[in-house]
Design a protein around this motif. Structure first.
Motif, PDB file in Angstrom:
ATOM      1  N   GLN A   9       0.824  -1.210   0.000  1.00 59.16           N
ATOM      2  CA  GLN A   9       0.000   0.000   0.000  1.00 59.16           C
ATOM      3  C   GLN A   9       0.856   1.257   0.000  1.00 59.16           C
ATOM      4  N   ALA A  10       1.961   1.208   0.752  1.00 55.88           N
ATOM      5  CA  ALA A  10       2.829   2.384   0.865  1.00 55.88           C
ATOM      6  C   ALA A  10       3.713   2.571  -0.359  1.00 55.88           C
ATOM      7  N   PHE A  11       4.054   1.455  -1.046  1.00 58.71           N
ATOM      8  CA  PHE A  11       4.953   1.516  -2.206  1.00 58.71           C
ATOM      9  C   PHE A  11       4.314   0.736  -3.363  1.00 58.71           C
ATOM     10  N   PRO A  12       3.262   1.269  -3.955  1.00 61.77           N
ATOM     11  CA  PRO A  12       2.478   0.516  -4.947  1.00 61.77           C
ATOM     12  C   PRO A  12       3.226   0.170  -6.226  1.00 61.77           C
ATOM     13  N   GLN A  50       0.999 -10.555  -6.396  1.00 67.63           N
ATOM     14  CA  GLN A  50       0.568  -9.294  -7.020  1.00 67.63           C
ATOM     15  C   GLN A  50       1.689  -8.268  -7.104  1.00 67.63           C
ATOM     16  N   ASP A  51       2.947  -8.720  -7.184  1.00 62.97           N
ATOM     17  CA  ASP A  51       4.014  -7.741  -7.314  1.00 62.97           C
ATOM     18  C   ASP A  51       4.224  -7.389  -8.784  1.00 62.97           C
ATOM     19  N   HIS A  52       5.269  -6.606  -9.031  1.00 67.68           N
ATOM     20  CA  HIS A  52       5.501  -6.099 -10.379  1.00 67.68           C
ATOM     21  C   HIS A  52       6.638  -6.817 -11.105  1.00 67.68           C
ATOM     22  N   LEU A  53       7.113  -7.938 -10.531  1.00 68.54           N
ATOM     23  CA  LEU A  53       8.217  -8.650 -11.154  1.00 68.54           C
ATOM     24  C   LEU A  53       7.716  -9.977 -11.702  1.00 68.54           C
TER      25      LEU A  53
END
Length: 321
Positions: free
Chosen positions: A125-128, A164-167
């Motif tokens: 939430q803090a580092f979307p 649900q990360d970006h990698l």
């Protein structure tokens, strides 16, 4: 699972947030390997103490290693943080990250290597836009004094994608693992880090708070019939929660695993017991507390673990008086 090949240096330094046992272990071997390691300490006083002590001193099998990597505090940071290894206690993580948030790049890689679960949701939430990875290690390391540590035993370390990360690129994940594989520390890639972390949480729930309640080392839990039966009750509730979550297949042989871990670490004082004895806040909310939250969500009664959660918080409050 695949094992990374050390050691590819990233274009940007690895910052390490948290100079406890695991953070200092990685910092020392990274520094010894010639990697660009930067420590982030709590405040300027901590930095001064680190410098006065001559850095981190790590002992392994009678051999002494020294790490004099640059150390900074939140107020002295000047360069953007693109790679961050987070080894703080779970209960300290959000405050520590907030103190350096202005310096963390939007698309930074954040790797958590700590006990407990439930923190990653708040970090997301803090580092979307950040890539958030989670890890688990069984490397044995303990603190002797402020900046003196002992690498007591070799273990296994795994990292993987947090949900649900970006990698999504496995090649990129392997590259990241490579940059943190400093001999003798080797990082393997897991395609199901959630399972590894869930099993570790289960073991932590069964051992760590028990050592506080019975004020003993890990192995002594097995020689006391009362504490051993107590552990069995805890494990049974964990399995019930796992079944409700369709994760029971992750915990095959959990009773035996808990006994094996308590046996192999018989002389250890758990980090939770050390925290209580030092008057520090424990990780109970991210361990037993997290289990109890999930139990409530899935409608599973866990009276034993609820009682343990209350008891650890009561003991912690007494030790702070």
């Amino acid at each position: 699972m695949s094992k990374a090949n050390p050691h590819n240096t990233p274009q940007h330094p690895w910052y390490i947030l948290g100079a406890g046992a695991i953070g200092s272990l990685w910092a020392t071997y990274g520094f010894q390997s010639g990697a660009d390691i930067r420590l982030i300490l709590r405040d300027q006083k901590a930095v001064n103490d680190y410098l006065q002590h001559g850095g981190i001193h790590l002992s392994i099998e009678g051999k002494a290693l020294i790490c004099t990597a640059p150390a900074e505090c939140p107020s002295s940071l000047a360069t953007p943080i693109k790679y961050l290894l987070i080894t703080t206690k779970a209960q300290q993580t959000l405050d520590a990250l907030n103190s350096i948030k202005p310096h963390i790049s939007d698309h930074a890689v954040l790797l958590l290597l700590q006990n407990g679960l439930g923190i990653v949701e708040h970090i997301r939430q803090a580092f979307p836009l950040a890539t958030i990875l989670q890890g688990s290690t069984t490397e044995g390391c303990y603190r002797q004094s402020a900046y003196e540590f002992v690498h007591a035993g070799h273990g296994h370390t795994y990292i993987g994608n947090a949900s649900q990360d970006h990698l999504q690129d496995d090649t990129r994940l392997t590259e990241i693992a490579n940059t943190l594989s400093f001999p003798p520390l080797a990082i393997s890639i897991s395609d199901n880090i959630d399972e590894i972390l869930w099993r570790k949480l289960a073991v932590n729930c069964a051992i760590n708070p028990m050592t506080v309640i019975y004020n003993c080392r890990n192995g002594e839990l097995l020689t006391n019939p009362k504490s051993r039966n107590h552990m069995t009750e805890v494990v049974n509730e964990i399995i019930n929660v796992s079944t409700a979550m369709n994760r029971d297949h992750w915990l095959t042989g959990l009773h035996e695993l808990v006994i094996d871990v308590a046996t192999s670490t018989a002389q250890n004082r758990s980090s939770m017991l050390q925290d209580v004895q030092a008057g520090r806040r424990t990780e109970i909310d991210a361990i037993t507390g997290y289990l109890c939250q999930l139990a409530k969500k899935y409608g599973v009664d866990v009276p034993i673990n609820q009682q343990i959660l209350s008891e650890i918080n009561r003991i912690s409050a007494l030790d702070k008086c």
